[in-house]
Enzyme design. Sequence first.
Site, PDB file in Angstrom:
ATOM      1  N   GLU A  92       0.808  -1.223   0.000  1.00  9.78           N
ATOM      2  CA  GLU A  92       0.000   0.000   0.000  1.00  9.78           C
ATOM      3  C   GLU A  92       0.839   1.271   0.000  1.00  9.78           C
ATOM      4  OE1 GLU A  92      -2.922  -0.230   3.174  1.00  9.78           O
ATOM      5  OE2 GLU A  92      -3.913  -1.959   2.258  1.00  9.78           O
ATOM      6  N   GLY A 204      -6.143   0.329  15.332  1.00 10.74           N
ATOM      7  CA  GLY A 204      -6.529  -0.681  16.322  1.00 10.74           C
ATOM      8  C   GLY A 204      -7.928  -0.498  16.878  1.00 10.74           C
ATOM      9  N   ALA A 205      -8.765   0.318  16.228  1.00 12.93           N
ATOM     10  CA  ALA A 205     -10.095   0.611  16.778  1.00 12.93           C
ATOM     11  C   ALA A 205     -11.048  -0.583  16.686  1.00 12.93           C
ATOM     12  CB  ALA A 205     -10.702   1.836  16.093  1.00 12.93           C
ATOM     13  N   THR A 263      -8.922   6.037  16.113  1.00 16.73           N
ATOM     14  CA  THR A 263      -7.509   6.002  15.732  1.00 16.73           C
ATOM     15  C   THR A 263      -7.245   6.824  14.467  1.00 16.73           C
ATOM     16  OG1 THR A 263      -7.954   3.886  14.660  1.00 16.73           O
ATOM     17  CG2 THR A 263      -6.959   3.822  16.847  1.00 16.73           C
ATOM     18  N   ASP A 328     -18.507   1.708  11.621  1.00 23.73           N
ATOM     19  CA  ASP A 328     -17.095   1.734  11.197  1.00 23.73           C
ATOM     20  C   ASP A 328     -16.854   2.840  10.167  1.00 23.73           C
ATOM     21  OD1 ASP A 328     -14.418   1.087  11.024  1.00 23.73           O
ATOM     22  OD2 ASP A 328     -14.708  -0.644   9.714  1.00 23.73           O
TER      23      ASP A 328
HETATM   24 CA    CA Z   1     -12.228   0.535  11.398  1.00 23.87          CA
END
Ligand code: CA
Length: 703
Positions: A92, A204-205, A263, A328
């Site tokens: 990426e 890390g959420a 995050t 999300d």
């Molecule tokens: Ca997420």
Amino acid sequence: MILRLASGSLSLAIVSLIFASSVVAADAKPQTGKAVDAKRILKADDNNSEWVTHGRTYNEQRFSPLKKINQDTVKNLGLAWYVDLDTDRGQESTPLIIDGTMYFTSAWSKAFAVDARTGKEKWRYDPKVAGEKNADACCDVVNRGVAAWGDKVFLGTLDGRLIALDMATGKEAWSVQTTDPTKRYTITGAPRIIRGKVIIGNGGAELGVRGYVSAYDANTGKMLWRFYTVPGNPAEGGVTDKTMEMAARTWAGDWWKVGGGGTVWDSMAYDPELDLLYIGVGNGSPWNYQIRSQGKGDNLFLSSIVALKPDTGEYVWHFQTTPGESWDYTATQHIILADIKLDGQVRKVLMQAPKNGYFYVIDRKTGKFISGNNYVNVTWATGLDANGRPLFVKEAFYVTEPAQVAPTPVGGHNWYPMSYSPLTNLVYIPALEQSSKYSPDPNFKVNPKGWNIGIGFSSAPVNPSTAEAAAKSKAGPHLLAWNPITQTEAWRVQYSRPGNGGVLSTAGNLVIQGSADGYLNAYRADTGTKLWSYVTQNAVMSGPATFELDGQQYIAVMAGIGGVAVGAGGPGALPRAKYGRMLAFKLGATASLPPLGDSASTREVPNLSRAAPMGDAAKGRFDYERVCASCHGANAVSPTAIPDLRFSPTISRVEGFNSIVIDGARKDKGMVSFASVLKPDEVENIRSYIIQQANVVLNTGGR
Ligand code: CA
């Protein structure tokens, strides 16, 4: 000979006198041996021989004034060189090009320096991230690139270190741990550097952390400031100042118990004139708003763009895209700064197409909403009010019954960089129109190994009104050219598979984008007409870069499948190279890629004659989706290089399967033991489910 040289010098001198200003610009181009400083990054827009910061310039437009490769010449674009990497995991990274050297990162936070003209390796650096850290990475062991300052390059590592490397040798200058190693933080984003301060966030959420962004001294690695994006436990000093007090008033219950999330795992931008750093803040932890905050409050600064003072980390303003975030819907997506004409007035704006499906144009001085419109089908809100606040659809919050909602947790747009061309005034978005089922999880408890999102895998039917609205999400993956002035679509290119790459636009009237089906493509920037494409032998997710050396324009991009929701498999998929690679193109070049040979996509179901599943496949499906699917793929179909378990010989023997899942035999490769979260009968249920899915392949001949 002498005469000709002399006359050549003479005419050059006259040209220099006449075009004094252009000579100054030409002088500014070669930067041989000089350190990267503030001036060099500020002048990045005029510096076509290099690409010195992640988004090319501080405004992160990913637009290049280069035009030797253009709508007419692009048909002659060929492969100049390629470098095969040592991994099949996701790629990426956007490379930096400085003084003729290309710096980029690869999976597992490895860094490389190669000659930008030839691809010849100068050095490589491996921070030796422990394989088991893979289990904390929501979305593969990827990395999106380095930053440069002085005589060093900087990278964040999957295990939370920020590392400075000597640019010339790749030797470690310093390394600091930026996260608590006992918590499930990761770093995949590229650092940014402002006046010698290295800015880095983390991820890390999905795994129960509290987000923040920090600044470190580029020379010493000393931490200078830290800004938390969500309040912590007030009893443990989690609410320290006025900004955190303001944020804490928008939360309810014991929100800190699952970290809160928020995050800052990817985008940042900087306006040197306003001296403001903009950060994109992620989703809540857990996703489920009822569990996270009793379904109350806006939960600042989740899903927000926050402006900070880069010298101190002091809060200036915020704009929240999704108050009470429940799906999300991160606002970590690419932030672009531009000066555009709106109602006859040039405005300093900030633009973002976050996961939630709305395209926002914000005043970047004040944070005030200017305009917004949905760029894909959106069903969790019916629109935005005059302040840009969403008009919510109550049923979309899945409080008591499942809801079908668009966009999905993958978003209308994910991390794949966009691009803004000041010539066409269009923003080019790697877009995805889909919907997803969200179910409440009445039995939620913290899972120390898997995700902690508070979403159940319920078989209960979704609310019918949400299903009806979501059914309009039919467009799937596409490259969307969006007019930020009128907030309307200019053109689109349809793709067959999700996970299409980052975008570069150029003054050559070109838009360059790789695709999940394994091509690098060039389109006309004004119309979207396809002009050129090249088989890269792998999905291209990363953002391309362009630069000019010795009068030749290059375009460089990484290929390598990974991350989330990349759909490179399935019927009609191109065969895939075994390893990721960096590829560089220039006009008239004739290098070629090696034959595919040992292709990663030729797979066979193992002999299942003695596999004898002894578990309950229907129960196994739920545990598979809960624990395994985030890496190995939903429905036991892995679209990436992470093993597709239907084709894994390990499913044919109980002992072999248990040695991996229970005993952790492959933890060095990233597959840790799940003994603490799965009982032996649940593991056998999962194996039985995978065998059932493998049999589907055998019975249908499908993949
Ligand atoms: Ca997420």
